[in-house]
Design a protein around this motif. Structure first.
Motif, short mmCIF file in Angstrom:
data_model
loop_
_atom_site.label_atom_id
_atom_site.label_comp_id
_atom_site.label_asym_id
_atom_site.label_seq_id
_atom_site.Cartn_x
_atom_site.Cartn_y
_atom_site.Cartn_z
N GLY B 71 -56.12 -14.17 -7.58
CA GLY B 71 -56.72 -13.16 -6.73
C GLY B 71 -56.15 -11.77 -6.91
N GLY B 72 -55.44 -11.56 -8.00
CA GLY B 72 -54.87 -10.24 -8.24
C GLY B 72 -53.71 -9.88 -7.34
N THR B 73 -53.10 -10.90 -6.72
CA THR B 73 -51.95 -10.62 -5.85
C THR B 73 -50.67 -11.10 -6.53
OG1 THR B 73 -52.36 -12.69 -4.68
CG2 THR B 73 -53.32 -10.68 -3.75
N TYR B 74 -50.11 -12.21 -6.06
CA TYR B 74 -48.87 -12.70 -6.66
C TYR B 74 -49.15 -13.35 -8.00
CZ TYR B 74 -50.17 -17.45 -5.35
OH TYR B 74 -50.83 -18.65 -5.23
N SER B 75 -48.09 -13.53 -8.76
CA SER B 75 -48.21 -14.15 -10.08
C SER B 75 -47.19 -15.28 -10.21
CB SER B 75 -47.97 -13.12 -11.17
OG SER B 75 -47.96 -13.72 -12.45
N THR B 76 -47.55 -16.26 -11.02
CA THR B 76 -46.61 -17.33 -11.37
C THR B 76 -46.49 -17.42 -12.87
OG1 THR B 76 -48.38 -18.97 -11.33
CG2 THR B 76 -47.10 -18.70 -9.31
N LEU B 77 -45.30 -17.79 -13.32
CA LEU B 77 -45.02 -18.02 -14.72
C LEU B 77 -44.42 -19.42 -14.83
CD1 LEU B 77 -44.86 -16.89 -17.65
CD2 LEU B 77 -42.56 -16.07 -17.07
N LYS B 78 -45.16 -20.29 -15.50
CA LYS B 78 -44.72 -21.68 -15.62
C LYS B 78 -44.26 -21.94 -17.04
CE LYS B 78 -47.71 -25.16 -15.17
NZ LYS B 78 -48.55 -26.17 -14.48
N VAL B 79 -43.14 -22.63 -17.15
CA VAL B 79 -42.61 -23.04 -18.44
C VAL B 79 -42.60 -24.56 -18.47
CG1 VAL B 79 -40.71 -22.83 -20.08
CG2 VAL B 79 -41.13 -21.00 -18.43
N GLN B 80 -43.36 -25.12 -19.43
CA GLN B 80 -43.52 -26.57 -19.48
C GLN B 80 -43.81 -27.04 -20.90
OE1 GLN B 80 -47.11 -27.99 -17.50
NE2 GLN B 80 -46.21 -29.99 -17.10
N PRO B 81 -42.95 -27.85 -21.48
CA PRO B 81 -41.62 -28.23 -21.03
C PRO B 81 -40.59 -27.16 -21.43
CG PRO B 81 -42.09 -29.32 -23.09
CD PRO B 81 -43.30 -28.50 -22.75
N ALA B 82 -39.57 -27.01 -20.63
CA ALA B 82 -38.55 -25.99 -20.91
C ALA B 82 -37.66 -26.41 -22.09
CB ALA B 82 -37.70 -25.74 -19.68
N GLU B 83 -37.28 -25.44 -22.89
CA GLU B 83 -36.36 -25.63 -24.00
C GLU B 83 -35.11 -24.77 -23.77
OE1 GLU B 83 -36.70 -27.76 -26.37
OE2 GLU B 83 -38.80 -28.35 -26.09
N LEU B 84 -34.06 -25.09 -24.51
CA LEU B 84 -32.78 -24.37 -24.32
C LEU B 84 -32.95 -22.86 -24.51
CD1 LEU B 84 -30.33 -26.75 -26.24
CD2 LEU B 84 -30.83 -26.68 -23.79
N GLU B 85 -33.76 -22.48 -25.51
CA GLU B 85 -33.91 -21.05 -25.82
C GLU B 85 -34.70 -20.28 -24.77
OE1 GLU B 85 -35.06 -23.54 -27.74
OE2 GLU B 85 -37.12 -23.13 -28.41
N ASP B 86 -35.22 -20.97 -23.76
CA ASP B 86 -35.95 -20.28 -22.70
C ASP B 86 -35.00 -19.70 -21.65
OD1 ASP B 86 -38.41 -22.96 -22.68
OD2 ASP B 86 -38.26 -21.17 -23.95
N SER B 87 -33.74 -20.02 -21.75
CA SER B 87 -32.76 -19.49 -20.79
C SER B 87 -32.71 -17.97 -20.87
CB SER B 87 -31.37 -20.06 -21.09
OG SER B 87 -31.34 -21.45 -20.90
N GLY B 88 -32.57 -17.35 -19.72
CA GLY B 88 -32.50 -15.89 -19.66
C GLY B 88 -32.87 -15.42 -18.27
N VAL B 89 -32.99 -14.13 -18.13
CA VAL B 89 -33.42 -13.55 -16.86
C VAL B 89 -34.86 -13.08 -17.01
CG1 VAL B 89 -33.02 -11.81 -15.10
CG2 VAL B 89 -31.08 -12.82 -16.32
N TYR B 90 -35.71 -13.54 -16.13
CA TYR B 90 -37.12 -13.19 -16.15
C TYR B 90 -37.37 -12.15 -15.07
CZ TYR B 90 -37.86 -17.07 -19.30
OH TYR B 90 -37.82 -17.91 -20.39
N PHE B 91 -37.85 -11.01 -15.51
CA PHE B 91 -38.14 -9.91 -14.59
C PHE B 91 -39.64 -9.75 -14.42
CE2 PHE B 91 -34.03 -8.10 -13.98
CZ PHE B 91 -33.33 -8.23 -15.17
#
Lengths: 115, 116
Positions: B71-91
């Motif tokens: 609806g153009g409001t909040y957003s989600t970011l899904k990681v599936q399946p997570a891998e080691l290299e996905d570690s970090g800070v998501y802004f």
């Protein structure tokens, strides 16, 4: 492709002394340039930006930056550093023309101001 | 005026698990961006929403990442399946007025993701 270089990983300065955090950029068109600051456990805070006009722009907390087109630089400066200025500083650039363009960041420069 | 908020602030998961990050932009902001910073590296662009539409997803690493903006409001970011290299800070960041590159982006505090 656009890019930003922050050549110093860390800048050390004594309180009361002037500080400079360096930034150079590369874009295909006219640049829009930004500086952000990140304090520990906080998000990025906007400091200042250059869009057009006067090459010297003033921002928050007494910071300023000078746009130099010939040297493709946008160095961040402050006449008198404070211990509370210690933080991580990011320079960023995006292509200027109307429409959508991504914001590209440098890797950040840690500023440490000693008492 | 409330700023950009992100949830959770930290997430520790095991490789292969799924994680969903949420971002609530400043009310009325058309543009919503996701970025990621891996330790010591640049902040990298992931994708850009204009209202509910994906304007640019050129920075998404691979198809394990899925972003939505309901609806153009909040957003989600899904990681599936997570891998080691996905570690970090998501802004997450937001800005007013679609197509106006002059405007600064307002950033949230970030979600620190650790994949073990």
């Amino acid at each position: 492709a656009q890019s930003v270089a922050q050549p110093e990983d860390q800048v050390n300065v004594a309180e009361g002394n002037p500080l400079t955090v360096k930034c150079t950029y590369s874009v295909s068109g006219n640049p829009y340039l930004f500086w952000y600051v990140q304090y520990p456990n906080r998000g990025l805070q906007f400091l200042l930006k250059y869009i057009t006009g006067d090459n010297l722009v003033k921002g928050s907390y007494g910071f300023e930056a000078e746009f130099n087109k010939s040297q493709t630089s946008f160095h961040l400066k402050k006449p008198s550093a404070l211990v509370s200025d210690s933080a991580l500083y990011f320079c960023a650039v995006r292509d200027g023309p109307p429409g959508y363009s991504t914001l590209t960041f440098g890797k950040g420069t840690m500023l440490l101001v000693s008492p | 005026e409330a700023g950009v908020t992100q949830f959770p602030s930290h997430s520790v998961i095991e490789k292969g698990q799924t994680v969903t990050l949420r971002c609530d932009p400043i009310s009325g902001h058309d543009n919503l961006y996701w970025y990621r910073r891996v330790m010591g590296k640049e902040i990298k662009f992931l994708l850009h929403f204009v209202k509910e539409s994906k304007q640019d997803e050129s920075g998404m690493p691979n198809n394990r990442f899925l972003a939505e903006r309901t609806g153009g409001t909040y957003s989600t970011l899904k990681v599936q399946p997570a891998e080691l290299e996905d570690s970090g800070v998501y802004f997450c960041a937001s800005s007013q007025i679609a197509g106006d590159n002059r405007r600064e982006q307002f950033f949230g505090p970030g979600t620190r993701l650790t994949v073990l």
